[in-house]
Write an enzyme that holds these catalytic residues in place. Structure first.
Site, PDB file in Angstrom:
ATOM      1  N   LYS A   1     -16.037  -1.899   7.534  1.00  0.00           N
ATOM      2  CA  LYS A   1     -16.736  -0.658   7.891  1.00  0.00           C
ATOM      3  C   LYS A   1     -17.353  -0.015   6.652  1.00  0.00           C
ATOM      4  CE  LYS A   1     -14.143   2.193  10.188  1.00  0.00           C
ATOM      5  NZ  LYS A   1     -13.293   3.316  10.661  1.00  0.00           N
TER       6      LYS A   1
ATOM      7  N   THR B   1     -18.001  11.889  12.158  1.00  0.00           N
ATOM      8  CA  THR B   1     -17.677  10.671  12.914  1.00  0.00           C
ATOM      9  C   THR B   1     -18.302  10.736  14.312  1.00  0.00           C
ATOM     10  OG1 THR B   1     -15.609  10.586  11.689  1.00  0.00           O
ATOM     11  CG2 THR B   1     -15.833   9.089  13.552  1.00  0.00           C
TER      12      THR B   1
ATOM     13  N   LYS C   1      -5.832   2.338   4.022  1.00  0.00           N
ATOM     14  CA  LYS C   1      -5.354   3.201   5.116  1.00  0.00           C
ATOM     15  C   LYS C   1      -3.914   3.558   4.830  1.00  0.00           C
ATOM     16  CE  LYS C   1      -6.867   4.892   9.026  1.00  0.00           C
ATOM     17  NZ  LYS C   1      -8.262   5.145   9.438  1.00  0.00           N
TER      18      LYS C   1
ATOM     19  N   GLN D   1     -11.278  -1.240   7.866  1.00  0.00           N
ATOM     20  CA  GLN D   1     -11.936  -0.294   6.957  1.00  0.00           C
ATOM     21  C   GLN D   1     -12.741  -1.022   5.880  1.00  0.00           C
ATOM     22  OE1 GLN D   1     -10.701   3.198   7.605  1.00  0.00           O
ATOM     23  NE2 GLN D   1     -12.677   3.672   6.715  1.00  0.00           N
TER      24      GLN D   1
ATOM     25  N   GLY E   1      -8.583  12.099   6.530  1.00  0.00           N
ATOM     26  CA  GLY E   1      -7.867  12.284   7.794  1.00  0.00           C
ATOM     27  C   GLY E   1      -8.020  11.108   8.753  1.00  0.00           C
ATOM     28  N   ASP E   2      -7.228  11.129   9.773  1.00  0.00           N
ATOM     29  CA  ASP E   2      -7.322  10.210  10.920  1.00  0.00           C
ATOM     30  C   ASP E   2      -6.487  10.892  12.008  1.00  0.00           C
ATOM     31  OD1 ASP E   2      -8.237   7.221  11.546  1.00  0.00           O
ATOM     32  OD2 ASP E   2      -6.260   7.418  12.435  1.00  0.00           O
TER      33      ASP E   2
ATOM     34  N   LYS F   1     -10.607   3.408   0.099  1.00  0.00           N
ATOM     35  CA  LYS F   1     -11.025   4.603   0.837  1.00  0.00           C
ATOM     36  C   LYS F   1     -10.646   4.414   2.286  1.00  0.00           C
ATOM     37  CE  LYS F   1     -13.033   8.562   1.302  1.00  0.00           C
ATOM     38  NZ  LYS F   1     -11.730   8.997   1.885  1.00  0.00           N
TER      39      LYS F   1
ATOM     40  N   ASN G   1     -10.836  15.225  16.951  1.00  0.00           N
ATOM     41  CA  ASN G   1     -11.998  15.421  16.084  1.00  0.00           C
ATOM     42  C   ASN G   1     -13.194  14.576  16.519  1.00  0.00           C
ATOM     43  OD1 ASN G   1     -13.375  14.083  13.434  1.00  0.00           O
ATOM     44  ND2 ASN G   1     -13.187  16.292  13.249  1.00  0.00           N
TER      45      ASN G   1
ATOM     46  N   SER H   1     -17.527  10.933   4.036  1.00  0.00           N
ATOM     47  CA  SER H   1     -16.487  11.082   3.010  1.00  0.00           C
ATOM     48  C   SER H   1     -17.019  10.611   1.656  1.00  0.00           C
ATOM     49  CB  SER H   1     -15.255  10.252   3.375  1.00  0.00           C
ATOM     50  OG  SER H   1     -14.439  10.935   4.298  1.00  0.00           O
TER      51      SER H   1
HETATM   52  P1  NDP Z   1      -7.290  13.365  16.455  1.00  0.00           P
HETATM   53  O1  NDP Z   1      -5.858  13.393  16.063  1.00  0.00           O
HETATM   54  O2  NDP Z   1      -8.160  14.510  16.149  1.00  0.00           O
HETATM   55  O3  NDP Z   1      -7.404  13.084  18.026  1.00  0.00           O
HETATM   56  C1  NDP Z   1      -6.855  11.967  18.603  1.00  0.00           C
HETATM   57  C2  NDP Z   1      -7.108  12.003  20.091  1.00  0.00           C
HETATM   58  O4  NDP Z   1      -6.744  10.745  20.652  1.00  0.00           O
HETATM   59  C3  NDP Z   1      -6.260  13.044  20.804  1.00  0.00           C
HETATM   60  O5  NDP Z   1      -6.929  13.490  21.935  1.00  0.00           O
HETATM   61  C4  NDP Z   1      -5.032  12.242  21.167  1.00  0.00           C
HETATM   62  O6  NDP Z   1      -4.300  12.762  22.258  1.00  0.00           O
HETATM   63  C5  NDP Z   1      -5.628  10.904  21.525  1.00  0.00           C
HETATM   64  N1  NDP Z   1      -4.623   9.858  21.255  1.00  0.00           N
HETATM   65  C6  NDP Z   1      -4.101   9.530  20.055  1.00  0.00           C
HETATM   66  N2  NDP Z   1      -3.184   8.571  20.177  1.00  0.00           N
HETATM   67  C7  NDP Z   1      -3.119   8.301  21.477  1.00  0.00           C
HETATM   68  C8  NDP Z   1      -2.356   7.389  22.217  1.00  0.00           C
HETATM   69  N3  NDP Z   1      -1.444   6.564  21.646  1.00  0.00           N
HETATM   70  N4  NDP Z   1      -2.561   7.356  23.553  1.00  0.00           N
HETATM   71  C9  NDP Z   1      -3.473   8.171  24.134  1.00  0.00           C
HETATM   72  N5  NDP Z   1      -4.222   9.064  23.471  1.00  0.00           N
HETATM   73  C10 NDP Z   1      -4.042   9.122  22.169  1.00  0.00           C
HETATM   74  O7  NDP Z   1      -7.874  12.011  15.812  1.00  0.00           O
HETATM   75  P2  NDP Z   1      -9.395  11.583  15.573  1.00  0.00           P
HETATM   76  O8  NDP Z   1     -10.267  12.163  16.620  1.00  0.00           O
HETATM   77  O9  NDP Z   1      -9.680  11.818  14.161  1.00  0.00           O
HETATM   78  O10 NDP Z   1      -9.294   9.993  15.766  1.00  0.00           O
HETATM   79  C11 NDP Z   1      -9.563   9.361  17.012  1.00  0.00           C
HETATM   80  C12 NDP Z   1      -9.893   7.907  16.757  1.00  0.00           C
HETATM   81  O11 NDP Z   1     -11.054   7.812  15.915  1.00  0.00           O
HETATM   82  C13 NDP Z   1      -8.810   7.095  16.030  1.00  0.00           C
HETATM   83  O12 NDP Z   1      -8.852   5.771  16.508  1.00  0.00           O
HETATM   84  C14 NDP Z   1      -9.272   7.117  14.582  1.00  0.00           C
HETATM   85  O13 NDP Z   1      -8.753   6.017  13.866  1.00  0.00           O
HETATM   86  C15 NDP Z   1     -10.780   7.010  14.780  1.00  0.00           C
HETATM   87  N6  NDP Z   1     -11.605   7.455  13.669  1.00  0.00           N
HETATM   88  C16 NDP Z   1     -11.494   8.708  13.143  1.00  0.00           C
HETATM   89  C17 NDP Z   1     -12.307   9.119  12.125  1.00  0.00           C
HETATM   90  C18 NDP Z   1     -12.282  10.504  11.573  1.00  0.00           C
HETATM   91  O14 NDP Z   1     -13.119  10.809  10.716  1.00  0.00           O
HETATM   92  N7  NDP Z   1     -11.405  11.374  12.025  1.00  0.00           N
HETATM   93  C19 NDP Z   1     -13.288   8.202  11.518  1.00  0.00           C
HETATM   94  C20 NDP Z   1     -13.378   6.926  12.198  1.00  0.00           C
HETATM   95  C21 NDP Z   1     -12.558   6.588  13.211  1.00  0.00           C
HETATM   96  P3  NDP Z   1      -2.881  13.498  22.010  1.00  0.00           P
HETATM   97  O15 NDP Z   1      -3.235  14.808  21.406  1.00  0.00           O
HETATM   98  O16 NDP Z   1      -2.252  13.592  23.337  1.00  0.00           O
HETATM   99  O17 NDP Z   1      -2.108  12.617  21.066  1.00  0.00           O
HETATM  100  O1  2IT Z   2     -11.137   5.330  10.330  1.00  0.00           O
HETATM  101  C1  2IT Z   2     -11.827   5.961   9.498  1.00  0.00           C
HETATM  102  O2  2IT Z   2     -12.898   5.512   9.067  1.00  0.00           O
HETATM  103  C2  2IT Z   2     -11.357   7.291   9.080  1.00  0.00           C
HETATM  104  N1  2IT Z   2     -10.331   7.752   9.569  1.00  0.00           N
HETATM  105  C3  2IT Z   2     -12.136   8.064   8.055  1.00  0.00           C
HETATM  106  C4  2IT Z   2     -11.787   7.592   6.659  1.00  0.00           C
HETATM  107  C5  2IT Z   2     -12.361   8.403   5.541  1.00  0.00           C
HETATM  108  O3  2IT Z   2     -12.027   8.064   4.392  1.00  0.00           O
HETATM  109  O4  2IT Z   2     -13.135   9.333   5.764  1.00  0.00           O
END
Ligand code: NDP
Ligand code: 2IT
Length: 444
Positions: free
Chosen positions: A114, A209, A126, A111, A165-166, A90, A240, A376
């Protein structure tokens, strides 16, 4: 040489050119030394750490698609199936030009721990691609997702591997991926999470998240006799996780004054107007700089620098290694006393060590952002039951899971004489369940 050091050397030698993977493994193994050193022989005999640090399987494949100009584009696609000791693989899919095997292995490895911390039956995986959804038309994103799933569908399934997603993968992408899976396999099953509400998604998964991050932050503050109410908060990212962390922090009475994206950051001393951010990011897919055009009195600054803003609480929610030692020093020198990681490994190792040395409240990503994957897993349960729970029901379960994670992390740290060190606590508590399951299942 200790068993833990031997395995670390092996990981570096056998996985050359994978710095992010080395970084994630080193942090975990350094924490596990507290558990392993006293019982080295037992773990060495069954090569537990060698198995824990080697993915069960990595699939990599070609993703060809046709852009709007009629050109054939080719991307790399991957799925890292890291560990299935406690449940089906997952973990999310990341679409970002920086994606490579090292980044996906670090994310898959994190992961595993976590997912164990959530207490739910999910293993770790992943995947993703170096495809950049930015600036692409909906048709191009659909063409890419369909091609990606045409390969990926051979390796996933509701009881086998369940992606989500991520970065770069949200509701739109999950929809296209799900449609193609169903079309090829002819199965209407919970093979992806983060689905839309009309086709098997869970209420509160979008928020999970960010909300979960704030719930565990509030819990950590509570145990220190504090709360988010009245605190100034800086949050990086504007995707997100950042958006829903901002929403919940504001609900709890905090003032969120800054957000960023990869181009620059906005500062709003009055507190971020989240409806403006949602319109820019969720509707228009625009840049955070547009906030300054829409909100009088706010300021946009190009480039890095968000951690130079004074705050009580910092929530890094963008990407790995976005907060370095210099940033950590700046944050603490300006009064920050609490950091919780919404992103995966956003603090460099040096920054993490500095936070621990200064004994501020610090919650690492694998505990702090586990609310997403936990919800999830709740989506998977609802799909299996063919039922949908209300928003309040899911949110309540999420809150209890986050409070439970805090308790596990904090008590594991205390049990091993590392009181208040939630990095050690998260790594140890996550490891214990996986190690137990691996031992019980023999040499596989
Ligand atoms: P999104 O794609 O929705 O948003 C990502 C954000 O981070 C954007 O604002 C983006 O800016 C910025 N970003 C991404 N890459 C870079 C980079 N190389 N340098 C600077 N800014 C960057 O992703 P999420 O919000 O889903 O994910 C954000 C973080 O949270 C990640 O580390 C992800 O692994 C983690 N995460 C997400 C989960 C989820 O459920 N979605 C669960 C657990 C962890 P820009 O638009 O300019 O690229
Ligand atoms: O980093 C993470 O935990 C995620 N992007 C969410 C993974 C999931 O299966 O919901």
């Amino acid at each position: 040489m200790s068993y833990v050091s031997e395995v670390m050397e092996r990981v570096i030698a056998k996985n050359p050119g994978e710095p992010e993977f080395h970084q994630a493994v080193k942090e975990v193994l350094d924490s596990l030394a507290l558990v392993i050193d006293a019982h080295e022989d037992e773990f060495r005999k069954i090569s537990l750490l060698e198995r824990l640090t080697e993915p069960e399987r990595i699939v990599s494949f070609r993703v060809p698609w046709v852009d709007d100009q009629g050109n054939v584009q080719v991307n790399k696609g991957y799925r890292v199936q890291f560990n299935s000791a406690i449940g089906p693989y997952k973990g999310g899919l990341r679409f970002h030009p920086s994606v490579n095997q090292s980044i996906l292995k670090f994310l898959g490895f994190e992961q595993v721990f976590k997912n164990s911390l959530t207490g739910l039956p999910i293993g770790g995986g992943k995947g993703g691609s170096d495809f950049d959804p930015k600036g692409k038309s909906d048709r191009e994103v659909m063409a890419f997702c369909q091609s990606f799933m045409t390969e990926l569908c051979k390796y996933i399934g509701a009881d086998q591997d369940v992606p989500a997603g991520d970065i770069g993968v949200g509701g739109r992408e999950i929809g296209f991926l799900y449609g193609q899976y169903k079309r090829i396999k002819g199965l209407y099953e919970g093979v992806l999470t983060g689905k839309g509400l009309t086709y098997g998604g869970s209420l509160a998964r979008t928020q999970a998240t960010g909300y979960g991050l704030v719930y565990i932050t509030e819990e950590m503050l509570k145990h220190a006799g504090q709360s988010l109410n009245g605190k100034t908060v800086v949050i990086s990212g504007s995707g997100n996780v950042a958006i829903y962390a901002t929403e919940k922090a504001q609900e709890l009475g905090a003032k969120v004054v800054a957000l960023n994206d990869s181009n620059g950051y906005i500062y709003d001393a009055e507190g971020i107007k989240l409806d403006v951010v949602k319109e820019i990011k969720e509707v228009r897919r625009g840049r955070i700089r547009e906030y300054a055009d829409a909100v009088a009195g706010s300021v946009y600054t190009e480039g890095k620098g968000i951690w130079n803003i004074a705050c009580d609480v910092a929530l890094p929610c963008a990407t790995q290694n976005e907060l370095n030692l210099e940033d950590a020093k700046k944050l603490i020198s300006q009064g920050c006393t609490c950091v919780a990681e919404g992103a995966n490994m956003p603090s460099t190792r040096e920054a993490t060590d500095y936070f621990l040395e200064k004994k501020i409240l610090f919650m690492p990503g694998k505990a702090a952002n586990a609310g997403g994957v936990a919800t999830s897993a709740l989506e998977m349960s609802q799909n299996s039951q063919r039922l949908s729970w209300s928003f309040e029901e899911v949110d309540e379960k999420l809150k209890n899971i986050m409070i439970g994670i805090y308790a596990k992390v904090s008590s594991a740290a205390s049990r091993y004489g590392a009181e208040g060190n939630f990095v050690a606590g998260a790594n140890i508590a996550g490891f214990e369940k996986v190690a137990e399951a691996m031992k019980a299942q023999g040499i596989v």
